[in-house]
Write an enzyme that holds these catalytic residues in place. Sequence first.
Site, PDB file in Angstrom:
ATOM      1  N   ILE A 168     -19.682  32.060  13.758  1.00 22.57           N
ATOM      2  CA  ILE A 168     -19.911  30.925  12.452  1.00 22.57           C
ATOM      3  C   ILE A 168     -19.391  30.360  12.478  1.00 22.57           C
ATOM      4  O   ILE A 168     -19.736  28.959  11.868  1.00 22.57           O
ATOM      5  CB  ILE A 168     -19.951  31.192  11.247  1.00 22.57           C
ATOM      6  CG1 ILE A 168     -20.395  32.828  10.170  1.00 22.57           C
ATOM      7  CG2 ILE A 168     -19.635  31.139  10.333  1.00 22.57           C
ATOM      8  CD1 ILE A 168     -19.765  33.680   9.165  1.00 22.57           C
ATOM      9  N   ALA A 246     -15.743  28.484   2.651  1.00 17.50           N
ATOM     10  CA  ALA A 246     -16.974  29.251   3.017  1.00 17.50           C
ATOM     11  C   ALA A 246     -16.761  30.887   4.009  1.00 17.50           C
ATOM     12  O   ALA A 246     -17.328  31.474   4.187  1.00 17.50           O
ATOM     13  CB  ALA A 246     -18.373  29.295   3.059  1.00 17.50           C
ATOM     14  N   ALA A 247     -15.834  31.058   3.904  1.00 19.61           N
ATOM     15  CA  ALA A 247     -14.951  32.048   5.103  1.00 19.61           C
ATOM     16  C   ALA A 247     -14.506  33.415   3.553  1.00 19.61           C
ATOM     17  O   ALA A 247     -15.519  34.395   3.956  1.00 19.61           O
ATOM     18  CB  ALA A 247     -13.752  31.867   5.969  1.00 19.61           C
ATOM     19  N   ARG A 248     -13.247  32.937   3.623  1.00 17.45           N
ATOM     20  CA  ARG A 248     -12.968  34.171   3.048  1.00 17.45           C
ATOM     21  C   ARG A 248     -11.640  33.789   1.344  1.00 17.45           C
ATOM     22  O   ARG A 248     -11.109  32.672   2.131  1.00 17.45           O
ATOM     23  CB  ARG A 248     -11.867  35.148   3.812  1.00 17.45           C
ATOM     24  CG  ARG A 248     -13.263  36.485   4.870  1.00 17.45           C
ATOM     25  CD  ARG A 248     -13.168  37.034   3.708  1.00 17.45           C
ATOM     26  NE  ARG A 248     -14.059  38.203   4.417  1.00 17.45           N
ATOM     27  CZ  ARG A 248     -15.312  37.868   4.820  1.00 17.45           C
ATOM     28  NH1 ARG A 248     -15.702  36.835   4.649  1.00 17.45           N
ATOM     29  NH2 ARG A 248     -16.297  38.927   5.501  1.00 17.45           N
ATOM     30  N   ASP A 272     -16.532  28.524  -2.173  1.00 16.36           N
ATOM     31  CA  ASP A 272     -17.579  29.901  -2.686  1.00 16.36           C
ATOM     32  C   ASP A 272     -17.056  31.219  -2.962  1.00 16.36           C
ATOM     33  O   ASP A 272     -17.477  32.480  -2.778  1.00 16.36           O
ATOM     34  CB  ASP A 272     -18.492  29.875  -0.645  1.00 16.36           C
ATOM     35  CG  ASP A 272     -19.752  30.957  -1.099  1.00 16.36           C
ATOM     36  OD1 ASP A 272     -20.492  31.047  -2.183  1.00 16.36           O
ATOM     37  OD2 ASP A 272     -20.263  31.676  -0.042  1.00 16.36           O
ATOM     38  N   GLU A 277     -12.886  38.792  -6.232  1.00 12.52           N
ATOM     39  CA  GLU A 277     -14.375  38.995  -6.745  1.00 12.52           C
ATOM     40  C   GLU A 277     -14.738  39.573  -7.964  1.00 12.52           C
ATOM     41  O   GLU A 277     -14.324  40.337  -7.259  1.00 12.52           O
ATOM     42  CB  GLU A 277     -14.804  38.580  -5.841  1.00 12.52           C
ATOM     43  CG  GLU A 277     -14.451  37.037  -5.041  1.00 12.52           C
ATOM     44  CD  GLU A 277     -15.751  37.105  -3.767  1.00 12.52           C
ATOM     45  OE1 GLU A 277     -16.038  37.830  -3.504  1.00 12.52           O
ATOM     46  OE2 GLU A 277     -14.918  35.539  -3.091  1.00 12.52           O
ATOM     47  N   HIS A 295     -20.057  33.172  -3.969  1.00 12.23           N
ATOM     48  CA  HIS A 295     -20.154  34.052  -2.775  1.00 12.23           C
ATOM     49  C   HIS A 295     -21.430  34.364  -2.336  1.00 12.23           C
ATOM     50  O   HIS A 295     -22.223  34.957  -2.080  1.00 12.23           O
ATOM     51  CB  HIS A 295     -19.011  35.263  -2.710  1.00 12.23           C
ATOM     52  CG  HIS A 295     -19.271  36.032  -1.422  1.00 12.23           C
ATOM     53  ND1 HIS A 295     -18.058  36.525  -1.208  1.00 12.23           N
ATOM     54  CD2 HIS A 295     -19.660  35.450  -0.398  1.00 12.23           C
ATOM     55  CE1 HIS A 295     -18.005  37.111  -0.052  1.00 12.23           C
ATOM     56  NE2 HIS A 295     -18.356  36.800   0.187  1.00 12.23           N
ATOM     57  N   GLY A 297     -22.663  33.291   0.177  1.00  4.48           N
ATOM     58  CA  GLY A 297     -22.707  32.682   2.066  1.00  4.48           C
ATOM     59  C   GLY A 297     -23.596  33.498   2.766  1.00  4.48           C
ATOM     60  O   GLY A 297     -24.152  33.364   3.435  1.00  4.48           O
ATOM     61  N   ALA A 298     -24.395  35.125   1.847  1.00  6.53           N
ATOM     62  CA  ALA A 298     -24.965  35.816   2.481  1.00  6.53           C
ATOM     63  C   ALA A 298     -26.182  35.680   1.915  1.00  6.53           C
ATOM     64  O   ALA A 298     -26.918  36.539   2.177  1.00  6.53           O
ATOM     65  CB  ALA A 298     -24.382  37.237   3.042  1.00  6.53           C
TER      66      ALA A 298
END
Length: 548
Positions: A168, A246-248, A272, A277, A295, A297-298
């Site tokens: 990514i 926007a990773a973890r 994000d 969460e 979140h 991202g996906a």
Amino acid sequence: MWPRRAVLDSSKREAKPVTPVVLIAEELAPAALDVLAHDFDVRHVDGTDRAALLSALGEADAVIVRSATQIDAEAIAAAPRLKVVARAGVGLDNVEVAAATARGVMVVNAPTSNIVSAAEQAIALLLAVARNTASASASLKNGEWKRSRYTGVELQGKTVGVVGLGRIGTLFAQRIAAFGTRLIAYDPYIQPARAAQLGVRLVGLEELLRESDFISIHAPKTSETGGLIGAKELQLVKPEVRIINAARGGVVDEIALAEALAEGRVAGAGIDVYVKEPCTDSPLFKFDNVVATPHLGASTHEAQDKAGLAVAKSVKLALQGEFVPDAVNVQAGGVVAEEVRPLLPLAEKLGKVFTAVAGGVAASVTVEVRGVPQDVSVLKLAATKGIFNTVVEEQVTYVNAPMLAADRGVEVELVSIADVEDQKNLVTVRGALPDGRTVSVSGSLVSQGVSERLKLTSLDDFDLELDADGVLLFFRYSDRPGVVGTIGTVLGEIGVNIAAMQVSRLQAGGEALMTLTVDSPVSAELLAEAASRIGATAASTVDLTDEV
């Protein structure tokens, strides 16, 4: 082919196969269902209806879920025939992997399905933060027209620091470079040469923090990266820096970031992901210069479709007895490192070339892997699969390849030499034939710009530089003028087009090897005719066309 259960027909008193059952517990893309429909009994259930799920699992060989269905120890216990659990997504929070492993049930996910979407989300957050997009939109919708209040900054000429140059992070770097930015990165596991190919300069973390106008996080959450960007690190950044995560959640300390924003030591942030969460209450939410998303991202249609298609293919492979690269627990040869996975098709293709050139089954084979520090045991399986691909009539899989070798008395040995600086990702299949000859073929994963290609690098003592793809022809002959023209004429007469040609020789006038890539297969009779016309001492052909 894949295993089929047998049931007894009481009228005929003989066993007949039953098609494996694939249970779909949540919505999948039509393309994913098409992958399964022709070979399996595809059934559907509402995975959130616990009683219905447990009942349906009783006859399931595989189950595919997204995020709403819980596959825990109870669900696995309710599925006596279960062989594979597939999560159409990246995370596995709703699958009890330990319970599946204890039962010998394979668990697969789709680790690459969302990489483009995740990279684009980071780009979106960076642009939104740079131009104050979210707060300006909210203000205008609230009846305010305050252009000067939301003046932003350009990206051109700015330094963007990328923390983590994995899949990514690489996609992000490629895209943000188009804005005319200078790219630096911190990643202790990436070689400088690879970063240079991406147009990125590798630096230490402190240097990245000091130099960057924007910082985008693309590191996984591990014991090493938890709190990687914390209070101490945020003392080093420019006051005009904008930070994107926007990773973890947890790679950036949210409390420390909120304090830095409040004190004006950070100009903005795009977030994000969060430590916990779902997150609906964070100190970051009170800042107008923070763009916060739940979140996402996906969360694209494309990523969801890719995830469904990927796991459908994995389920099919698993039920066919094939190797499943995206399995996270039960795998042929054990867990496969991400760096090793691209070498699987290379090893298999080298096995095919070996058999084609050898013209028969070897007495013994050595698979040698150089410059790969991870566990490469699965490459032995891949090479063995390739070796027997055209030798036996039955389908050769990662499951039966070792048995086929054992049945034919072929001993396959693996040699791994990890610490070799000048021979990275080099795989060699070398074997001794019953007539005393030896055959050796090597290949490598070669970087070309931002992409990587599988290359054949040598055959016996001859050096090669050829893509490991398409229909290949090999001719050995005495080096002399006119041979290349003759081969071109012969192939032209039978309507075979040459895509690439390479001649290698040990010395002038000595033995030469001609390797050609052609657009269509050549029969054994035509190959023999071509060999006769040039007086070749040996000729062989192999089809390495990549399967779609």
